[in-house]
Design an enzyme around this catalytic site. Structure first.
Site, PDB file in Angstrom:
ATOM      1  N   HIS A   1       0.810  -1.140   0.086  1.00  0.00           N
ATOM      2  CA  HIS A   1      -0.029  -0.080   0.141  1.00  0.00           C
ATOM      3  C   HIS A   1       0.896   1.071   0.132  1.00  0.00           C
ATOM      4  O   HIS A   1       1.761   1.528   0.733  1.00  0.00           O
ATOM      5  CB  HIS A   1      -0.955  -0.183   1.056  1.00  0.00           C
ATOM      6  CG  HIS A   1      -0.264   0.048   2.503  1.00  0.00           C
ATOM      7  ND1 HIS A   1      -0.260   1.270   3.210  1.00  0.00           N
ATOM      8  CD2 HIS A   1      -0.111  -0.908   3.257  1.00  0.00           C
ATOM      9  CE1 HIS A   1       0.318   0.882   4.272  1.00  0.00           C
ATOM     10  NE2 HIS A   1       0.265  -0.352   4.502  1.00  0.00           N
TER      11      HIS A   1
ATOM     12  N   GLU B   1      -4.991   1.731   2.473  1.00  0.00           N
ATOM     13  CA  GLU B   1      -5.128   0.441   3.315  1.00  0.00           C
ATOM     14  C   GLU B   1      -5.271   0.955   4.835  1.00  0.00           C
ATOM     15  O   GLU B   1      -5.908   0.241   5.576  1.00  0.00           O
ATOM     16  CB  GLU B   1      -3.725  -0.294   3.146  1.00  0.00           C
ATOM     17  CG  GLU B   1      -3.748  -1.669   4.052  1.00  0.00           C
ATOM     18  CD  GLU B   1      -3.260  -1.917   5.395  1.00  0.00           C
ATOM     19  OE1 GLU B   1      -3.423  -2.701   6.036  1.00  0.00           O
ATOM     20  OE2 GLU B   1      -2.772  -0.698   5.595  1.00  0.00           O
TER      21      GLU B   1
END
Length: 462
Positions: A280, A326
């Site tokens: 992420h 995320e």
């Protein structure tokens, strides 16, 4: 007939040995390229030092999107593109302040607002503090014991598990659900012991999950040293209630358009079959997001670069994805899976790197024990010389788990050494200087090696 069978078995074993030797040679090429010419470390330095913290919805998150797209275009990958996703925009505001109040004594302690928390009133919140070890204790105390008070969740990391992620999971419910549960009983605030086994003055942020009913209370993480001090003062003053004061100015802004960043090497034989690797791109705002998850995204880019640099032509399409959001919503991973399903894409495997850039140990497979046994039988010996041969059944990762809606995909988590990760996770200490170049490059090579095996052979079958 018996001679024929023996001859056939001999040829089969010879063929297997030749294939294993070819795989070993390719592994060596991949690791040599990573260790001699690796780019992960220098790319991570740019991401951390030139861009910095990358919380979803922020200007830095957008800078990271633009830079990683240009980075992959510069490597000459076959296709590089952006995938739109709407993300939350939460801002921390001014630096938080907190004090333990015992009579006329005021003791300052380090706190950090939990991600997605609401702010306090302008003057802050002051109330008697009640210490608990679990969410179950809240039901016992009830509204009578909690209304108008600040709940202090003080369950420490369990030091016994060798894999520290188990301890993190065991303590995590108090951060995720503690504040909303306390609010049901009329609490006016929540303070949560930082999710770490380290004893220091770094408060660890992280997302808390609010209910949509709007009955939300401000919540913050307190450093482990601060938590110990608060707990000691509560226990040593049973007849004089200890109070706690904290102030934070965080707030929610309107959602923002952002992007997953995707790069591909197109398959030469079965381009419709996809192997995804990713991490992420967003990070918390307290530091540079080096281990969480700058290392993961740079390793994902590096896998494609290593394959291309060694002249390897993948049979299947290999795709690197920089997922957005995320940390406080996981919307990037959900969007990627939705698009994969909408486009009827055929994902064979997805590998996530989101546990730091430490020394590689192996991989966990979110699949059946039978498949993992076959993987170990066929591939463990190839990974052993590189000390990345721990192959287990286990979780994969937050961003790739939504791909479970796509039939046939095997979800895999990259597992580096876990002992140091939660010392710096979600703290101001998550900076580039705490990443070791060699460990980072070894991790990228280990992931590239697994991608190569899946691309060449598919997953082993009985």
């Amino acid at each position: 007939m018996k001679v024929f069978r023996l001859s056939f078995l001999f040829l089969l074993l010879c063929g297997s040995a030749v294939a294993q030797n070819a795989d070993s040679v390719m592994f060596r090429k991949l690791f040599d390229e990573a260790l001699v010419n690796g780019n992960s470390y220098q790319n991570l330095e740019y991401l951390c030092k030139k861009i910095g913290p990358r919380l979803s919805g922020s200007a830095n998150a957008q800078k990271a999107v633009e830079w990683t797209k240009k980075l992959m275009e510069g490597y000459g990958f076959d296709r590089v593109y952006l995938q739109e996703v709407m993300v939350p925009h939460w801002v921390r505001g001014e630096k938080e302040t907190a004090k333990i109040l015992v009579g006329k004594t005021q003791i300052s302690v380090p706190i950090a607002a939990l991600g997605m928390s609401v702010g306090t009133p302008k003057a802050g919140v002051t109330a008697e503090v009640v210490e608990v070890q679990s969410l179950a204790e809240l039901a016992v105390l009830g509204e009578k014991g909690l209304k108008g008070k600040i709940v202090f969740f003080n369950r420490a990391f369990d030091p016994k598990p060798i894999e520290t992620g188990i301890a993190y999971g065991g303590a995590g419910d108090q951060r995720r659900s503690g504040p909303t549960t306390a609010a049901k009983y009329g609490a006016v605030g929540a303070i949560v012991r930082s999710l770490t086994g380290a004893l220091d003055d770094y408060p660890h942020t992280g997302t808390t999950l609010y209910l949509p009913d709007g009955k939300n209370i401000p919540c913050a993480a307190i450093s482990t040293k601060g938590a110990n001090r608060l707990s000691t003062l509560i226990k040593s003053n049973p007849s004089a209630p200890v109070k706690f004061y904290f102030k934070q100015t965080c707030q929610h802004l309107a959602d923002v358009l952002s992007y997953n960043v995707v790069g591909e090497l197109k398959g030469s034989d079965k381009p419709e079959e996809i192997i995804t690797i990713g991490g992420h791109l967003d990070s918390w705002d307290l530091a540079e997001g080096a281990h969480d998850d700058g290392t993961g995204v740079m390793q994902s880019v590096e896998v494609l670069r290593i394959l291309k640099a060694t002249g390897y032509k993948p049979k299947k399409t290999v795709r690197a994805v920089m997922f957005m959001n995320e940390e406080n919503g996981a919307r990037g991973g959900k969007k990627y899976a939705e698009e994969a399903k909408r486009l009827n894409e055929k994902h064979i495997a997805a590998i996530e790197s989101d546990e730091g850039g430490f020394t590689p140990r192996g991989f966990s497979f979110q699949s059946s024990p039978a498949l993992v046994r076959m993987i170990k039988t066929n591939w463990q010996s190839l990974l052993e010389p590189y000390q990345a041969s721990s192959l287990t059944v286990g979780a994969s990762g937050t961003d790739i788990e939504p791909l479970g809606i796509v039939p046939g995909v095997v979800l895999i988590g990259f597992r580096p050494d876990s002992q140091r990760y939660f010392d710096i996770h979600h703290t101001p200490a998550d900076v580039f200087e705490n990443v070791n170049r060699r460990e980072l490059e070894l991790g990228g090579a280990a992931i590239a090696s697994l991608v190569y095996l899946i691309d060449q052979h598919g997953f082993p079958k009985n």
